[in-house]
Write a protein that holds these residues in place. Structure first.
Motif, PDB file in Angstrom:
ATOM      1  N   ASN A 169       0.435  -1.418  -0.096  1.00 28.95           N
ATOM      2  CA  ASN A 169      -0.332   0.143   0.126  1.00 28.95           C
ATOM      3  C   ASN A 169       0.473   1.309   0.209  1.00 28.95           C
ATOM      4  N   ASN A 170       1.746   1.854  -0.883  1.00 33.10           N
ATOM      5  CA  ASN A 170       2.585   2.870  -1.132  1.00 33.10           C
ATOM      6  C   ASN A 170       3.962   2.637  -1.076  1.00 33.10           C
ATOM      7  N   SER A 171       4.456   1.797  -1.590  1.00 38.54           N
ATOM      8  CA  SER A 171       5.261   0.747  -0.440  1.00 38.54           C
ATOM      9  C   SER A 171       6.677   1.590  -1.323  1.00 38.54           C
ATOM     10  N   GLU A 172       6.276   2.116  -2.365  1.00 40.49           N
ATOM     11  CA  GLU A 172       7.520   2.602  -2.986  1.00 40.49           C
ATOM     12  C   GLU A 172       8.953   3.078  -2.652  1.00 40.49           C
ATOM     13  N   ASN A 173       8.887   3.072  -0.975  1.00 48.66           N
ATOM     14  CA  ASN A 173      10.212   3.617   0.144  1.00 48.66           C
ATOM     15  C   ASN A 173      11.237   2.144   0.189  1.00 48.66           C
ATOM     16  N   THR A 174      10.521   1.531  -0.010  1.00 48.16           N
ATOM     17  CA  THR A 174      11.215   0.213   0.701  1.00 48.16           C
ATOM     18  C   THR A 174      10.586  -1.203   0.149  1.00 48.16           C
ATOM     19  N   ILE A 175       9.366  -1.210  -1.186  1.00 45.38           N
ATOM     20  CA  ILE A 175       9.329  -3.047  -1.624  1.00 45.38           C
ATOM     21  C   ILE A 175      10.749  -3.466  -2.254  1.00 45.38           C
ATOM     22  N   ARG A 218       2.121 -12.213  -9.186  1.00 47.96           N
ATOM     23  CA  ARG A 218       1.881 -12.074  -9.646  1.00 47.96           C
ATOM     24  C   ARG A 218       1.344 -11.363  -8.692  1.00 47.96           C
ATOM     25  N   ILE A 219       0.496 -10.104  -9.187  1.00 47.20           N
ATOM     26  CA  ILE A 219      -0.611  -8.481  -8.725  1.00 47.20           C
ATOM     27  C   ILE A 219      -1.429  -8.562  -8.931  1.00 47.20           C
ATOM     28  N   TYR A 220      -2.329  -8.567  -7.624  1.00 47.00           N
ATOM     29  CA  TYR A 220      -3.554  -8.539  -7.646  1.00 47.00           C
ATOM     30  C   TYR A 220      -3.865  -6.767  -6.755  1.00 47.00           C
ATOM     31  N   ILE A 221      -4.510  -6.106  -7.300  1.00 49.74           N
ATOM     32  CA  ILE A 221      -4.982  -4.701  -6.920  1.00 49.74           C
ATOM     33  C   ILE A 221      -6.130  -4.351  -6.588  1.00 49.74           C
ATOM     34  N   GLY A 222      -6.495  -4.262  -6.106  1.00 47.25           N
ATOM     35  CA  GLY A 222      -7.772  -4.098  -5.392  1.00 47.25           C
ATOM     36  C   GLY A 222      -8.237  -3.825  -3.181  1.00 47.25           C
ATOM     37  N   HIS A 234       6.637  -8.732   5.153  1.00 46.95           N
ATOM     38  CA  HIS A 234       5.891  -7.349   4.302  1.00 46.95           C
ATOM     39  C   HIS A 234       6.579  -6.415   3.672  1.00 46.95           C
ATOM     40  N   SER A 235       6.081  -5.796   3.513  1.00 48.66           N
ATOM     41  CA  SER A 235       6.892  -4.530   2.256  1.00 48.66           C
ATOM     42  C   SER A 235       7.958  -4.109   2.725  1.00 48.66           C
ATOM     43  N   ASP A 236       7.932  -3.844   3.898  1.00 47.33           N
ATOM     44  CA  ASP A 236       8.744  -3.071   4.375  1.00 47.33           C
ATOM     45  C   ASP A 236       9.741  -3.636   5.420  1.00 47.33           C
ATOM     46  N   ASP A 237       9.717  -5.402   5.233  1.00 43.92           N
ATOM     47  CA  ASP A 237      10.593  -6.308   5.327  1.00 43.92           C
ATOM     48  C   ASP A 237      11.896  -6.848   4.711  1.00 43.92           C
ATOM     49  N   TYR A 238      13.106  -7.417   4.728  1.00 47.76           N
ATOM     50  CA  TYR A 238      13.193  -8.333   3.989  1.00 47.76           C
ATOM     51  C   TYR A 238      14.071  -9.296   4.183  1.00 47.76           C
ATOM     52  N   TYR A 239      14.407 -10.537   3.880  1.00 49.30           N
ATOM     53  CA  TYR A 239      14.579 -11.875   4.299  1.00 49.30           C
ATOM     54  C   TYR A 239      16.737 -11.347   4.692  1.00 49.30           C
ATOM     55  N   TYR A 240      16.691 -12.108   5.647  1.00 51.95           N
ATOM     56  CA  TYR A 240      18.351 -11.595   6.568  1.00 51.95           C
ATOM     57  C   TYR A 240      19.425 -11.701   4.938  1.00 51.95           C
ATOM     58  N   ASP A 241      19.242 -12.921   4.798  1.00 60.51           N
ATOM     59  CA  ASP A 241      20.617 -13.200   3.607  1.00 60.51           C
ATOM     60  C   ASP A 241      19.400 -14.356   2.732  1.00 60.51           C
ATOM     61  N   LYS A 273      -3.480  -2.832  -2.229  1.00 62.98           N
ATOM     62  CA  LYS A 273      -4.194  -1.801  -1.732  1.00 62.98           C
ATOM     63  C   LYS A 273      -4.221  -0.365  -3.120  1.00 62.98           C
ATOM     64  N   LYS A 274      -4.673  -0.654  -3.907  1.00 63.63           N
ATOM     65  CA  LYS A 274      -4.736   0.642  -4.748  1.00 63.63           C
ATOM     66  C   LYS A 274      -3.787   1.221  -4.964  1.00 63.63           C
ATOM     67  N   SER A 275      -2.203   0.966  -4.760  1.00 64.97           N
ATOM     68  CA  SER A 275      -0.944   2.250  -4.298  1.00 64.97           C
ATOM     69  C   SER A 275      -1.797   3.104  -5.658  1.00 64.97           C
ATOM     70  N   THR A 276      -1.160   4.530  -4.960  1.00 64.84           N
ATOM     71  CA  THR A 276      -0.912   5.614  -6.053  1.00 64.84           C
ATOM     72  C   THR A 276       0.337   5.853  -6.797  1.00 64.84           C
ATOM     73  N   ASP A 277       1.521   5.515  -5.460  1.00 67.58           N
ATOM     74  CA  ASP A 277       3.087   5.659  -5.921  1.00 67.58           C
ATOM     75  C   ASP A 277       3.672   5.133  -6.910  1.00 67.58           C
ATOM     76  N   ASN A 278       4.432   4.749  -7.127  1.00 65.16           N
ATOM     77  CA  ASN A 278       5.549   3.767  -8.175  1.00 65.16           C
ATOM     78  C   ASN A 278       5.262   2.546  -7.674  1.00 65.16           C
ATOM     79  N   THR A 279       4.442   1.976  -6.569  1.00 66.53           N
ATOM     80  CA  THR A 279       4.549   0.326  -5.910  1.00 66.53           C
ATOM     81  C   THR A 279       4.457  -0.374  -6.854  1.00 66.53           C
ATOM     82  N   ILE A 280       3.688  -0.671  -7.847  1.00 72.16           N
ATOM     83  CA  ILE A 280       4.089  -1.490  -9.000  1.00 72.16           C
ATOM     84  C   ILE A 280       4.409  -1.033 -10.079  1.00 72.16           C
ATOM     85  N   LYS A 281       5.109   0.270 -11.025  1.00 75.32           N
ATOM     86  CA  LYS A 281       5.879   0.653 -11.603  1.00 75.32           C
ATOM     87  C   LYS A 281       7.290  -0.817 -11.165  1.00 75.32           C
TER      88      LYS A 281
END
Length: 258
Positions: free
Chosen positions: A18-24, A64-68, A93-100, A46-54
């Protein structure tokens, strides 16, 4: 290290955005570098309005991306689980990442070797805007009965579970808000007694400041909901034990964070 490609089960990685462009990008890069490649990525946006999907599309990963619209993060995660094709589910989560690069390999080998339903491990909390600053080092432990009543729970981002167990044990209860993850882990481990294995390795890095810990109000609400589903509300001694134990665990995670 060998990857045992022919025997590896498919891992479905569920990411709610959801507008996760800074961390995705960090999230996806951590997936891309995994030496075990048998995964699919399911994005519920969740219908992001920033550059997340791009950003997601530019990474050219197996996604696979589902928007709604959705009713919250756990509603989105439930949708992702239902759409998944894998044997194992990872909630990232879109602001988490795998350790290694070995995270998925460690998890897969544990599932194969110990024939369990659930695998979980350790988690690093880092500063929201500084990934090099460690706030907490959450080292978990082997599950034992009634540990949840003592303030214990596995770090949810490290909680890998076979999809069949979501069919047997149910999905996330989105009505519980930010305590839905703890309730599901309690339900699966304590009530359903699904077999689990603790991997004593760091598996995921989490930025501090997520939904569950971004305000005092959310932290209090999470603990109140947890006390309710643990059925501790009418026992002052058990409430005291819960909070003292939880505070002790948190202090240790901060003191020994490096």
């Amino acid at each position: 290290m060998k990857t045992f490609k022919k025997k590896n089960p498919l891992i479905s990685i569920i990411i709610a955005t959801n507008n996760s462009e800074n961390t995705i990008a960090d999230t996806l890069d951590s997936i891309k570098k995994q030496i075990l490649k048998n995964y699919e990525i399911i994005v519920i946006d969740k219908k992001s309005t920033d550059n997340t999907i791009k950003i997601i599309k530019n990474k050219k990963l197996k996604s696979r991306i589902y928007i709604g619209a959705d009713k919250g993060i756990y509603d989105a995660i439930n949708k992702g689980i239902l759409k998944s094709k894998g044997t194992i589910i990872s909630i990232l989560h879109s602001d988490d990442y795998y350790y290694d690069k070995y995270t998925l390999l460690h998890v897969t080998k544990a599932f194969q070797k110990y024939n369990v339903d659930i695998v979980y491990g350790n988690l690093l909390y880092v500063k929201k805007n500084n990934k090099d600053f460690i706030i907490r080092s959450w080292k978990s432990s082997i599950f034992r009965n009634n540990l949840f009543s003592k303030g214990w729970s596995p770090p949810h981002p490290t909680f890998f579970c076979k999809k069949k167990n979501y069919r047997l044990g149910g999905l996330y209860n989105q009505n519980l808000g930010n305590s839905a993850d703890i309730e599901l882990m309690h339900r699966f481990l304590q009530k359903k007694q699904f077999k689990s294995y603790f991997v004593n390795k760091f598996l995921v890095v989490m930025r501090y400041g997520g939904v569950s810990n971004n305000s005092i109000k959310n932290i209090l609400q999470q603990n109140l909901n947890t006390l309710k589903f643990l059925k501790l509300m009418n026992n002052p001694i058990l409430i005291f034990t819960f909070f003292i134990s939880k505070i002790y665990l948190r202090i240790n995670q901060i003191i020994f964070r490096t």
